[in-house]
Design an enzyme around this catalytic site. Structure first.
Site, PDB file in Angstrom:
ATOM      1  N   ASP A  67       0.816  -1.214   0.000  1.00  0.00           N
ATOM      2  CA  ASP A  67       0.000   0.000   0.000  1.00  0.00           C
ATOM      3  C   ASP A  67       0.849   1.263   0.000  1.00  0.00           C
ATOM      4  O   ASP A  67       0.310   2.370  -0.116  1.00  0.00           O
ATOM      5  CB  ASP A  67      -0.970   0.009   1.192  1.00  0.00           C
ATOM      6  CG  ASP A  67      -0.299  -0.196   2.535  1.00  0.00           C
ATOM      7  OD1 ASP A  67       0.671  -0.960   2.605  1.00  0.00           O
ATOM      8  OD2 ASP A  67      -0.763   0.398   3.533  1.00  0.00           O
ATOM      9  N   ASP A 208       3.966   4.055   8.674  1.00  0.00           N
ATOM     10  CA  ASP A 208       3.788   2.891   9.535  1.00  0.00           C
ATOM     11  C   ASP A 208       4.902   2.725  10.571  1.00  0.00           C
ATOM     12  O   ASP A 208       6.053   2.430  10.241  1.00  0.00           O
ATOM     13  CB  ASP A 208       3.716   1.635   8.673  1.00  0.00           C
ATOM     14  CG  ASP A 208       2.572   1.697   7.675  1.00  0.00           C
ATOM     15  OD1 ASP A 208       2.052   2.799   7.435  1.00  0.00           O
ATOM     16  OD2 ASP A 208       2.198   0.639   7.138  1.00  0.00           O
TER      17      ASP A 208
END
EC number: 3.1.26.11
Length: 310
Positions: A67, A208
């Site tokens: 992603d 992240d």
């Protein structure tokens, strides 16, 4: 000079949804256009946003989960198709060289793009130029990951009251700017006597990660912080397990680091109502808060305050 702004191209985590594309963030910064974490569909999102792929000057990947990088093949091939006449620098964690090579040459095409791979092997500056300094810091995810910070050099701004005091006006102001010193009525006036230091703008990009030193180093004093908030606080244990932040944690980082404008993104599909992110973050961060949506445009807040001299 082009306006400094962030164009949000996608805001989903892991998988796209009906309303959120994979990640993608285009930072327009003067003559630079930095594309961060282009996930699947980024090329089309740029079309919808009215942004040209050929304007991209840097591709910055935080890590190699799909992603955050599956849009690379389309971007590189579009650069070649459009005949981009400038080099495009690609920054990514050094441990992912193999993955970038696969993405770079994912299929057959007439490859004329000048993509210059610049793997990030350590914390610190990764690029310098008229735009300032682009830095990287190690983050704490389930795979090797880095975040980025763009820092504009400090400058000096004229103070009208001080110019008036010394009788400086018109073309003489430009002369003082260029030379740093002029004579006015037989008296020497230094640039520092009629200016104050203006701190350069700072942009930070944190994807992240769990909370770690790198998060705080990147966010410190940011005028615009783009940061993941995959989970809500009710699922803080899941966030820690999978290497992510909650909206509350991201907001707390912004408070502790003196962030001026906070952009939350990378939302889990488990929460269909994005207002919950706003409500949770607003309980902690009372400043300028943006809950990113696809194709949102966010200005980089201008700096008008002076930094201490010395």
């Amino acid at each position: 000079m082009s306006p400094r702004e962030l164009i949000v191209l996608g805001t989903a985590s892991q998988v796209p949804t009906r309303h959120r594309n994979h990640n993608g963030y285009l930072l327009r910064w003067d003559d630079e256009a930095l594309l961060f974490d282009p996930g699947e569909g980024t090329q089309r999102q740029m079309l919808l946003a009215g942004a040209t792929v050929s304007s991209v000057t840097r591709i910055c990947l935080t890590h190699f989960h799909g992603d955050h990088c599956l849009g690379v093949p389309g971007i590189v091939q579009r650069l070649a198709l459009d005949g981009a006449g400038h080099p495009v620098h690609a920054h990514f964690p050094a441990a992912g060289r193999e993955y970038f090579a696969r993405l770079r040459h994912a299929c057959l095409f007439y490859d004329t793009a000048d993509v210059r791979e610049e793997p990030v092997a350590a914390d610190g500056p990764v690029a310098t130029g008229t735009f300032g300094v682009l830095e990287a810091r190690t983050l704490d995810h389930s795979v090797d990951a880095v975040g980025y910070r763009l820092i504009e050099p400090d400058a000096r701004r004229f103070v009208p009251e001080l110019l008036d005091r010394y009788g400086i006006a018109g073309p003489v102001v430009g002369e003082l700017q260029r030379s740093g010193r002029i004579e006015v009525d037989g008296r020497a006036v230094e640039l520092a006597q009629v200016t104050e230091r203006r701190r350069g703008q700072r942009f930070a990009f944190v994807m992240d990660t769990r909370l770690c030193d790198g998060v705080y180093a990147l966010a410190d004093g940011a005028d615009l912080l783009v940061i993941e908030s995959t989970f809500l606080d009710q699922d803080a244990d899941l966030a820690t397990r999978y290497g992510h932040l909650t909206a509350r944690q991201a907001a707390r980082v912004a408070v502790e680091c003196g962030v001026r404008r906070l952009v939350l993104t990378h939302f889990s599909q488990r929460y269909p109502d994005s207002r919950r992110y706003r409500d949770e973050a607003a309980e902690v961060f009372g400043g300028d808060l943006v809950i990113a949506e696809d194709l949102t445009r966010v200005a980089v807040t201008s700096r008008i305050d002076a930094a201490p001299d010395g």
